[in-house]
Design a protein around this motif. Structure first.
Motif, PDB file in Angstrom:
ATOM      1  N   ALA A 192       1.024  -1.019  -0.204  1.00 40.88           N
ATOM      2  CA  ALA A 192      -0.388   0.011   0.085  1.00 40.88           C
ATOM      3  C   ALA A 192       0.949   1.118   0.132  1.00 40.88           C
ATOM      4  N   ALA A 193       1.537   1.222  -0.045  1.00 36.51           N
ATOM      5  CA  ALA A 193       2.726   2.355   1.135  1.00 36.51           C
ATOM      6  C   ALA A 193       3.517   2.774   0.125  1.00 36.51           C
ATOM      7  N   ALA A 194       3.356   1.630  -1.407  1.00 42.46           N
ATOM      8  CA  ALA A 194       4.696   1.364  -2.224  1.00 42.46           C
ATOM      9  C   ALA A 194       3.555   2.139  -3.260  1.00 42.46           C
ATOM     10  N   ASP A 195       2.183   2.112  -3.444  1.00 36.89           N
ATOM     11  CA  ASP A 195       1.443   2.644  -4.570  1.00 36.89           C
ATOM     12  C   ASP A 195       1.019   3.659  -3.999  1.00 36.89           C
ATOM     13  N   ALA A 196       1.158   3.744  -2.883  1.00 35.03           N
ATOM     14  CA  ALA A 196       0.572   5.664  -2.981  1.00 35.03           C
ATOM     15  C   ALA A 196       1.780   6.215  -2.932  1.00 35.03           C
ATOM     16  N   GLY A 197       3.281   5.389  -2.870  1.00 36.50           N
ATOM     17  CA  GLY A 197       4.220   6.520  -3.309  1.00 36.50           C
ATOM     18  C   GLY A 197       4.961   7.101  -1.976  1.00 36.50           C
ATOM     19  N   THR A 198       4.435   6.781  -0.585  1.00 33.24           N
ATOM     20  CA  THR A 198       4.848   7.328   0.495  1.00 33.24           C
ATOM     21  C   THR A 198       5.855   5.961   0.854  1.00 33.24           C
ATOM     22  N   LEU A 326       9.871  -2.791  -4.407  1.00 33.94           N
ATOM     23  CA  LEU A 326      11.468  -2.163  -3.759  1.00 33.94           C
ATOM     24  C   LEU A 326      12.470  -2.371  -4.828  1.00 33.94           C
ATOM     25  N   VAL A 327      12.768  -3.213  -5.464  1.00 35.05           N
ATOM     26  CA  VAL A 327      13.919  -2.946  -6.741  1.00 35.05           C
ATOM     27  C   VAL A 327      12.970  -1.711  -7.423  1.00 35.05           C
ATOM     28  N   ARG A 328      11.975  -1.637  -7.359  1.00 29.25           N
ATOM     29  CA  ARG A 328      11.864  -0.654  -8.175  1.00 29.25           C
ATOM     30  C   ARG A 328      11.797   0.466  -7.129  1.00 29.25           C
ATOM     31  N   ALA A 329      11.739   1.022  -6.450  1.00 27.12           N
ATOM     32  CA  ALA A 329      11.903   2.020  -5.448  1.00 27.12           C
ATOM     33  C   ALA A 329      12.903   2.315  -5.425  1.00 27.12           C
ATOM     34  N   HIS A 330      13.774   1.399  -5.823  1.00 27.04           N
ATOM     35  CA  HIS A 330      15.860   1.932  -6.121  1.00 27.04           C
ATOM     36  C   HIS A 330      16.604   2.464  -7.015  1.00 27.04           C
TER      37      HIS A 330
END
Length: 352
Positions: A192-198, A326-330
């Motif tokens: 949910a945090a990844a989808d919301a960008g938070t 998580l990999v995309r967030a990096h």
């Protein structure tokens, strides 16, 4: 030699003689020459024509012509307005449709209204896909949470009715179900945090080999219990700029997934190397593998290659989805390649 009156040679001034003769003639004829006159050329006079005929017949002709022009203008305006308003009415009707079903609006022109209808169709399709994904995810979440909750409630009801003894074995079973429930909730929170960008990362320079060794140590007992061998191939001094907690979570999810799908006497290998502009991490196993038709859905939420696998042995179906997020967030990417019953390789690329 012959000289003139003024003592000038007449042979040497013929021009002066000509000028004198011409001037004398002009003086003699001056009384008989009329003065200069200006000549004008004009068209013959015509009678004036009135711009408007204000007679009764002329007035009727003017009124008839004006009426025809006005009627033609109204008809053309009505046709154009109808063509413009029809798609707008269809858009308004589709936007107010209480059923929420997507009915494509026909795009009949390449003007601003046509572009608006095309954009509305795209938005409606995207909303429909989002709603469908939301319904599926809610159904899957309810199904995932129902299993541990049902087990916990069943054991508690049995203990309350005296059908099960509240010994250490029962408490251990309840604790395992509670941990599974907590694990699912934590995974959903990360997604949910990844989808919301938070989703917040705290990156730092890490020794990649040391991080891999820590992850392997945490899963070595599970691998040993399943008869699976774990090997590590990573050079010393290989560093990466990443969040240590989130990167350990990525490696842990991939490693636990590989151990779960590898039969006894199988092998799981973690390797890392530096490639052009990035660091590549591979998690390879000699397990059952993934069919080619299933590869595009590996990272989908709540998806399992074997739908009959139980929740306890098959996981919640969120681990690989979390890996991708998580990999995309990096700023990296993750991919998978598999040969059924031979090997499966998950490749993570992180910017160096």
């Amino acid at each position: 030699m012959d000289f003139g009156v003024d003592g000038v040679d007449s042979m040497e001034s013929p021009a002066a003689v000509d000028d004198c003769v011409e001037e004398g003639r002009r003086e003699q004829l001056a009384a008989y020459v009329a003065p200069a006159a200006l000549l004008f050329v004009i068209s013959p006079p015509r009678s004036a024509t009135a711009a408007f005929d204000l007679s009764p017949a002329g007035t009727l002709r003017v009124l008839a012509t004006t009426g025809l022009v006005l009627a033609a203008t109204v008809a053309v305006t009505a046709v154009i307005a109808t063509r413009l308003v029809r798609p707008l009415r269809a858009l308004a009707h589709a936007a107010r449709d209480p059923s929420g079903s997507h009915v494509p609006i026909p795009v009949t022109a390449k003007d601003e209204t046509g572009y608006l209808a095309a954009a509305f169709n795209e938005l409606s399709e995207r909303r429909q896909r989002t709603d469908e994904q939301r319904r599926v995810m809610v159904s899957d979440i309810a199904h995932e949470l129902r299993t541990p909750l049902t087990n916990i409630r069943g054991w508690l009801d049995a203990a309350q009715d005296g059908l099960a003894e509240t010994d250490s074995a029962l408490l251990s079973s309840l604790q395992e179900e509670a941990e599974l429930l907590q694990h699912i909730v934590d995974d959903l929170q990360v997604l949910a945090a990844a989808d919301a960008g938070t989703l917040r990362l705290r990156p730092e320079d890490l020794d990649l080999r040391g991080l891999i060794e820590q992850t392997v140590s945490a899963h070595r007992a599970t691998a040993h219990a399943g008869g699976v061998e774990i090997a590590v191939h990573a050079p010393d001094g290989l560093s990466v700029h990443a969040d240590p907690v989130r990167l350990r979570q990525v490696l842990g999810n991939l490693l636990s997934n590989a151990i779960r799908h590898t039969p006894p006497a199988g092998r799981v290998t973690l390797s890392a190397r530096r490639v052009a502009g990035a660091v590549a991490i591979e998690v390879k196993d000699t397990g059952s593998g993934i069919r080619e038709a299933d590869l595009p859905r590996v990272f989908d939420r709540f998806w399992r290659a074997e739908q009959s696998r139980s929740r306890r042995t098959g996981g919640s179906g969120l681990g690989l989805s979390i890996v991708r997020q998580l990999v995309r967030a990096h700023g990296g990417d993750v991919s998978v390649a598999s040969r059924p019953h031979v090997e499966t390789v998950f490749l993570v690329r992180l910017p160096s």
